[in-house]
Motif scaffolding. Structure first.
Motif, PDB file in Angstrom:
ATOM      1  N   LEU A 148       0.831  -1.204   0.000  1.00 39.08           N
ATOM      2  CA  LEU A 148       0.000   0.000   0.000  1.00 39.08           C
ATOM      3  C   LEU A 148       0.864   1.252   0.000  1.00 39.08           C
ATOM      4  CD1 LEU A 148      -2.780   1.412   0.293  1.00 39.08           C
ATOM      5  CD2 LEU A 148      -2.504   1.187   2.774  1.00 39.08           C
ATOM      6  N   VAL A 149       1.874   1.269   0.849  1.00 42.33           N
ATOM      7  CA  VAL A 149       2.765   2.430   0.923  1.00 42.33           C
ATOM      8  C   VAL A 149       3.505   2.626  -0.392  1.00 42.33           C
ATOM      9  CG1 VAL A 149       4.863   3.311   2.019  1.00 42.33           C
ATOM     10  CG2 VAL A 149       3.019   2.376   3.423  1.00 42.33           C
TER      11      VAL A 149
ATOM     12  N   ALA B  73       1.128   6.193  15.686  1.00 41.33           N
ATOM     13  CA  ALA B  73       1.942   7.286  16.231  1.00 41.33           C
ATOM     14  C   ALA B  73       3.320   7.337  15.579  1.00 41.33           C
ATOM     15  CB  ALA B  73       2.070   7.136  17.743  1.00 41.33           C
ATOM     16  N   ILE B  74       3.990   6.192  15.508  1.00 39.00           N
ATOM     17  CA  ILE B  74       5.334   6.169  14.919  1.00 39.00           C
ATOM     18  C   ILE B  74       5.270   6.415  13.411  1.00 39.00           C
ATOM     19  CG2 ILE B  74       7.388   4.780  14.544  1.00 39.00           C
ATOM     20  CD1 ILE B  74       6.981   5.768  17.405  1.00 39.00           C
ATOM     21  N   GLY B  75       4.229   5.901  12.755  1.00 37.06           N
ATOM     22  CA  GLY B  75       4.064   6.166  11.328  1.00 37.06           C
ATOM     23  C   GLY B  75       3.899   7.638  11.043  1.00 37.06           C
ATOM     24  N   LEU B  76       3.115   8.336  11.882  1.00 37.93           N
ATOM     25  CA  LEU B  76       2.936   9.783  11.724  1.00 37.93           C
ATOM     26  C   LEU B  76       4.250  10.527  11.909  1.00 37.93           C
ATOM     27  CD1 LEU B  76       1.098  12.279  11.452  1.00 37.93           C
ATOM     28  CD2 LEU B  76       0.716  12.147  13.933  1.00 37.93           C
TER      29      LEU B  76
ATOM     30  N   GLY C 259       7.789  13.826  10.037  1.00 41.94           N
ATOM     31  CA  GLY C 259       9.037  14.345  10.577  1.00 41.94           C
ATOM     32  C   GLY C 259      10.238  14.151   9.670  1.00 41.94           C
ATOM     33  N   ILE C 260      10.214  13.077   8.856  1.00 44.98           N
ATOM     34  CA  ILE C 260      11.420  12.748   8.079  1.00 44.98           C
ATOM     35  C   ILE C 260      11.133  12.550   6.594  1.00 44.98           C
ATOM     36  CG2 ILE C 260      13.305  11.087   7.823  1.00 44.98           C
ATOM     37  CD1 ILE C 260      13.015  10.520  10.839  1.00 44.98           C
TER      38      ILE C 260
ATOM     39  N   PHE D 150      -0.855  11.113   1.606  1.00 45.20           N
ATOM     40  CA  PHE D 150       0.437  10.496   1.880  1.00 45.20           C
ATOM     41  C   PHE D 150       0.561  10.095   3.345  1.00 45.20           C
ATOM     42  CE2 PHE D 150       3.352  12.173  -1.750  1.00 45.20           C
ATOM     43  CZ  PHE D 150       2.572  11.490  -2.663  1.00 45.20           C
ATOM     44  N   VAL D 151       0.245  11.028   4.244  1.00 47.25           N
ATOM     45  CA  VAL D 151       0.430  10.743   5.663  1.00 47.25           C
ATOM     46  C   VAL D 151      -0.550   9.672   6.143  1.00 47.25           C
ATOM     47  CG1 VAL D 151      -1.078  12.614   6.458  1.00 47.25           C
ATOM     48  CG2 VAL D 151       0.721  11.757   7.954  1.00 47.25           C
ATOM     49  N   VAL D 152      -1.797   9.730   5.667  1.00 46.30           N
ATOM     50  CA  VAL D 152      -2.787   8.736   6.085  1.00 46.30           C
ATOM     51  C   VAL D 152      -2.400   7.352   5.560  1.00 46.30           C
ATOM     52  CG1 VAL D 152      -5.189   7.997   5.843  1.00 46.30           C
ATOM     53  CG2 VAL D 152      -4.662  10.398   6.317  1.00 46.30           C
TER      54      VAL D 152
END
Length: 298
Positions: free
Chosen positions: A27-28, A81-84, A89-90, A197-199
């Protein structure tokens, strides 16, 4: 004949576990075009979060049916949380750069997360087996299978069917497919590509974490468990075709059946057999069996 049934059952169970984890990876890649090397660490994170949450619950005599919900809840919170943090962040700082750069960035995140997991949880293994044994066993001829494995098959089916239905039958899913097809045109038409993208990345991280959390009661959760799974899921998505959901399902089923056949008929070649299949598929279809057709550039 009973051995053939055993191969089929073992293969399907193994395939369901692989598909659940590979689903997030494909998916990503389909949306962000990122081959996420940190996917294995997200899987390990889900396993550690799961045992951390249900360990005290089981020790205090809590309802074991609730423990299954707690496993999924821990994976959603930790993975989301870590995915966000990873995406906002990066990774967003590297969009538009060479894919090799993004591959190296996610590999760096993989190494960082592996060490972070050791800092938080230490190097001693964790084990909470009660949810695994609680559901009992299912007998097939002379063989007995834990019913917990059928729970993983069910979750994998729900995840695959649910994601497919979302992409085909919802407005947000159709917009996401437009982003997958052409992000530049989608952005020009007013679609907030960055939000998708973020979702998407968070969803992929959650799927990896759920796979790890549901695996946690079946194994000893220890450092390095994410390394093997990222290699296997890469094999699955490469065989099926990067970014293809049907490809991930087919690749997982093929790998599962090949691995089960090797376990029963050629135990010493269990792991090697998977890479033989991958090599044969790529020799015929270099981009995978279900790789989408690409527009010809003139």
């Amino acid at each position: 004949m009973s051995q053939i049934y055993a191969v089929l059952v073992d293969g399907v169970m193994y395939a369901a576990w692989l598909f659940l984890v590979a689903l997030g990876l494909t998916l990503v890649y389909g949306v962000l075009k990122i081959l996420n090397m940190a996917h294995g660490s997200l899987y390990a994170l889900g396993a550690y979060a799961g045992v951390t949450l249900i360990g005290p619950w089981v020790a205090q005599g809590g309802n074991l049916y609730v423990s299954y919900l707690l496993l999924v809840l821990a994976a959603i919170v930790a993975g989301g949380a870590i995915g966000l943090i990873m995406e906002r962040g990066i990774l967003k700082r590297f969009y538009g750069q060479d894919p090799v750069v993004l591959l190296l960035v996610t590999y760096a995140l993989f190494l960082i997360m592996e060490d972070a997991i050791k800092l938080v949880w230490g190097v001693d293994p964790y084990s909470v087996s009660e949810p695994y044994s609680f559901l009992g066993n299912f007998d097939l001829g002379d063989l007995s299978y834990p019913n917990y494995n059928f729970l993983i098959v069910g979750v994998a089916l729900v995840a695959g069917v649910g994601l497919t239905a979302f992409l085909k039958f919802t407005r947000s899913g159709r917009l996401l497919r437009a982003v997958i097809h052409d992000r530049e045109v989608s952005q020009a038409m007013g679609i907030r590509v960055s939000r998708y993208f973020v979702v998407t990345f968070m969803a992929g991280a959650v799927l990896a974490a759920i796979g790890g959390a549901l695996t946690a009661p079946t194994v000893s959760v220890a450092p390095g468990m994410g390394v093997e799974i990222v290699v296997l899921t890469f094999a699955v998505v490469v065989i099926g075709g990067l970014g293809s959901l049907p490809g991930a399902a087919f690749g997982a089923l093929l790998v599962g059946l090949v691995r089960a056949s090797a376990v029963h008929y050629w135990p010493q070649g269990e792991l090697f057999s998977i890479y033989i299949v991958m090599a044969l598929v790529l020799a015929v279809r270099p981009k995978g069996i279900f790789a989408p057709l690409e527009a010809r550039k003139i």
